[in-house]
Structures are given as C-alpha cells and as structure tokens.
Motif scaffolding. Structure first.
Motif, PDB file in Angstrom:
ATOM      1  N   THR A   5     -14.968  16.520 -61.800  1.00 55.92           N
ATOM      2  CA  THR A   5     -14.270  15.952 -60.644  1.00 55.92           C
ATOM      3  C   THR A   5     -14.883  14.609 -60.306  1.00 55.92           C
ATOM      4  OG1 THR A   5     -15.757  17.024 -59.069  1.00 55.92           O
ATOM      5  CG2 THR A   5     -13.757  18.219 -59.661  1.00 55.92           C
ATOM      6  N   GLU A   6     -14.091  13.795 -59.616  1.00 49.76           N
ATOM      7  CA  GLU A   6     -14.641  12.543 -59.118  1.00 49.76           C
ATOM      8  C   GLU A   6     -15.740  12.866 -58.119  1.00 49.76           C
ATOM      9  OE1 GLU A   6     -11.354  10.664 -57.293  1.00 49.76           O
ATOM     10  OE2 GLU A   6     -10.194  10.484 -59.133  1.00 49.76           O
ATOM     11  N   ASN A   7     -16.885  12.220 -58.233  1.00 48.86           N
ATOM     12  CA  ASN A   7     -17.981  12.467 -57.298  1.00 48.86           C
ATOM     13  C   ASN A   7     -18.244  11.208 -56.485  1.00 48.86           C
ATOM     14  OD1 ASN A   7     -20.104  13.520 -55.886  1.00 48.86           O
ATOM     15  ND2 ASN A   7     -21.555  13.478 -57.586  1.00 48.86           N
ATOM     16  N   GLU A  61     -18.996  20.886 -47.825  1.00 50.23           N
ATOM     17  CA  GLU A  61     -19.233  19.869 -48.850  1.00 50.23           C
ATOM     18  C   GLU A  61     -20.299  18.874 -48.399  1.00 50.23           C
ATOM     19  OE1 GLU A  61     -16.293  17.835 -51.757  1.00 50.23           O
ATOM     20  OE2 GLU A  61     -16.445  16.500 -50.028  1.00 50.23           O
ATOM     21  N   SER A  90      -9.184  14.976 -58.524  1.00 53.25           N
ATOM     22  CA  SER A  90      -9.318  14.114 -57.353  1.00 53.25           C
ATOM     23  C   SER A  90     -10.253  14.730 -56.322  1.00 53.25           C
ATOM     24  CB  SER A  90      -7.953  13.873 -56.702  1.00 53.25           C
ATOM     25  OG  SER A  90      -8.093  13.219 -55.454  1.00 53.25           O
ATOM     26  N   ASN A  91     -11.175  13.933 -55.808  1.00 53.87           N
ATOM     27  CA  ASN A  91     -12.080  14.397 -54.771  1.00 53.87           C
ATOM     28  C   ASN A  91     -11.595  13.996 -53.383  1.00 53.87           C
ATOM     29  OD1 ASN A  91     -14.415  15.876 -54.154  1.00 53.87           O
ATOM     30  ND2 ASN A  91     -15.597  14.014 -53.815  1.00 53.87           N
ATOM     31  N   GLU A  92     -10.351  13.541 -53.296  1.00 52.35           N
ATOM     32  CA  GLU A  92      -9.770  13.150 -52.018  1.00 52.35           C
ATOM     33  C   GLU A  92      -8.797  14.203 -51.494  1.00 52.35           C
ATOM     34  OE1 GLU A  92     -10.802  10.701 -50.234  1.00 52.35           O
ATOM     35  OE2 GLU A  92     -12.211  10.110 -51.802  1.00 52.35           O
ATOM     36  N   THR A 102     -13.010  21.994 -52.557  1.00 48.02           N
ATOM     37  CA  THR A 102     -13.101  20.745 -51.803  1.00 48.02           C
ATOM     38  C   THR A 102     -12.795  19.552 -52.707  1.00 48.02           C
ATOM     39  OG1 THR A 102     -15.480  20.468 -52.184  1.00 48.02           O
ATOM     40  CG2 THR A 102     -14.815  21.756 -50.255  1.00 48.02           C
ATOM     41  N   CYS A 103     -11.991  19.795 -53.709  1.00 44.27           N
ATOM     42  CA  CYS A 103     -11.473  18.771 -54.613  1.00 44.27           C
ATOM     43  C   CYS A 103     -10.196  19.371 -55.201  1.00 44.27           C
ATOM     44  CB  CYS A 103     -12.471  18.449 -55.728  1.00 44.27           C
ATOM     45  SG  CYS A 103     -12.849  19.882 -56.771  1.00 44.27           S
ATOM     46  N   ASN A 104      -9.492  18.607 -55.995  1.00 45.70           N
ATOM     47  CA  ASN A 104      -8.327  19.152 -56.693  1.00 45.70           C
ATOM     48  C   ASN A 104      -8.750  19.481 -58.118  1.00 45.70           C
ATOM     49  OD1 ASN A 104      -5.887  19.537 -58.133  1.00 45.70           O
ATOM     50  ND2 ASN A 104      -4.778  18.416 -56.548  1.00 45.70           N
ATOM     51  N   LYS A 162      -8.101  15.157 -47.890  1.00 41.92           N
ATOM     52  CA  LYS A 162      -9.430  15.480 -47.389  1.00 41.92           C
ATOM     53  C   LYS A 162      -9.742  14.713 -46.110  1.00 41.92           C
ATOM     54  CE  LYS A 162     -12.747  16.416 -50.180  1.00 41.92           C
ATOM     55  NZ  LYS A 162     -13.809  16.326 -51.208  1.00 41.92           N
ATOM     56  N   ALA A 201     -18.801  18.806 -54.606  1.00 42.39           N
ATOM     57  CA  ALA A 201     -17.598  19.623 -54.480  1.00 42.39           C
ATOM     58  C   ALA A 201     -17.944  21.111 -54.561  1.00 42.39           C
ATOM     59  CB  ALA A 201     -16.591  19.251 -55.561  1.00 42.39           C
TER      60      ALA A 201
END
Length: 242
Positions: free
Chosen positions: A218-220, A188, A101-103, A94-96, A131, A194
């Motif tokens: 990852t970006e949170n 998520e 990227s968390n989008e 659920t992220c890259n 996302k 993530a």
C-alpha cells in the motif's frame, strides 16, 4: 482459573496468537483457531489446548512452509477476551487493499458474528470511505439471507436467517460509518501504518476486537519516514543524497 474468574462475564472468547503472527510481512489470518461464546471454565481449558494445537494444523504448517517460517518450537500465546454478542460486525482496512490507495478506508460488514465473514461463509456489504473526510465514496450491498449468532447449548456459532426486511438493505448506517471512520484514524495514527481491523457493534456501541498490520503493498504516506543507506558516503554528505 484466576484469570477466567477475573472476567466476571457470562461469555468469553478464546483466541490464538502465534509469536510470529500478525507481523508486517505475515498475517496468519485464518490459520489458527478461535473459540467463541465460551461460558464455563471446562470449555475454556479445552479451547486453550485446541488453540495451541492449531499451530500444528495442516493449514498452519502449509502457510509456514510456503513463507519459509520456523516449523519447530512454534510458540503460541492464547488471548482471553470478553465475548460480545454483536448485532453486526466485520473488518476494516485503513487503506484500500484492492487499489493500494492509502487515502481510503475499506469496510466489509455482515449481520451477527464476524466469524461468518472471516471464514468466507457469508457474503458481506462493502463500503469505501475517503480517509480525510469520511465521505462515502462507493458501496456494494449484497443479499444477506444468513447470519451467525450464539448457540447457547453448544457454546459456538449457529447459522440462522436474517429477517427479510434487512436482507437487501445497508448493514451499516451513516452514524455507524462515522464511528468506524473515527476509530480507523485513531488506530492508524497510533501504529503509524495501515491496519487490518476487526470490529463489532452491539446496541449501537462500537467495539475494537483486533488490529494487525496490512501485509499487502500500500502507499505509505503516513507514519514515520526511515532512510536506509549502506554506503560510507553518508559520512561526507548528510541528509538525503539524490
């Protein structure tokens, strides 16, 4: 025996879960053993014992050593699940995990059983979705000449050829991508961070097999915000101090 018979299914899988496995820091992915397509109680008992023993395998102990985890009194639970004989399966982040990227939602898929993917035996198609909208941003389609299916006699996986018309085509349809996108958002949101998810499709029906926290940075920008302060200044200045 009571647990086994309560499934009332022809096939089950036997999977291991160490008590310190799948945390936010350590995933243990691929370190412990799983056994698929078990169809009788005798093989179930054998698989349970081998799940326990896999916690002391060379690869598992090496993983524990480099991560400074406990080497004694290792506790391993064993999970019995209904076994799906899937048309295709894979993993979803659920992220890259490459860009952080968390989008984005990052999906790998193969034909047949996902064991071919998680073991590294088979190459997988890759799909990246936005996302928010579920829009397909990019895809990488590989040659998929082989897949893993059920071996009825040995109660394990068998490598066979994929029909030629499917070897170079997209393994996932747009409808299947929509189902994965919806499931990813729900999972998520439930965990608040993530997730690394294993999934499978059988006759168009999506099944969730496993979900664990993503351990790579990852970006949170979702979930709950925690603020930590180890100074007494918080007693005088409430809220966030810049």
């Amino acid at each position: 025996l009571q647990i086994y018979t309560s499934f009332n299914k022809d096939l089950i899988s036997v999977r291991s879960s160490a008590h310190d496995e799948d945390s936010a820091l350590h995933s243990f992915a691929g370190q412990l053993s799983s056994f698929l397509y078990i169809s009788d109680f005798e093989h179930t008992l054998k698989a349970i014992k081998e799940c326990w023993a896999s916690a002391y395998s060379e690869r598992s102990l090496h993983y524990r050593t480099i991560n400074e985890l406990e080497l004694k009194n290792i506790k391993v639970s064993v999970i019995l699940q209904v076994m799906i004989d899937p048309d295709l399966s894979g993993v979803l982040f659920t992220c890259n995990p490459i860009t952080g990227s968390n989008e984005q939602i990052f999906i790998n898929s193969v034909y047949g059983v996902g064991e071919g993917l998680v073991s590294g035996l088979l190459d997988a198609d890759t799909f990246v979705l936005s996302k928010r909208e579920g829009e397909l941003l990019e895809k990488t389609i590989v040659e998929k000449p082989k897949k893993l299916i059920r071996n009825k006699n040995l109660q394990q996986c068998l490598e066979v050829s994929v029909e030629e018309s499917k070897q170079s085509s997209d393994s996932l349809t747009s409808d299947e991508l929509k189902k994965l996108h919806k499931m990813a958002l729900q999972i998520e949101q439930f965990f608040g961070r993530a997730q690394d998810i294993e999934w499978a499709f059988k006759d168009g029906e999506l099944s969730l097999l496993q979900s664990r926290p993503v351990t790579t940075p990852t970006e949170n920008n979702h979930g709950q915000l925690y603020i930590w302060d180890n100074s007494n200044i918080v007693e005088s200045y409430g809220g966030i101090t810049m």
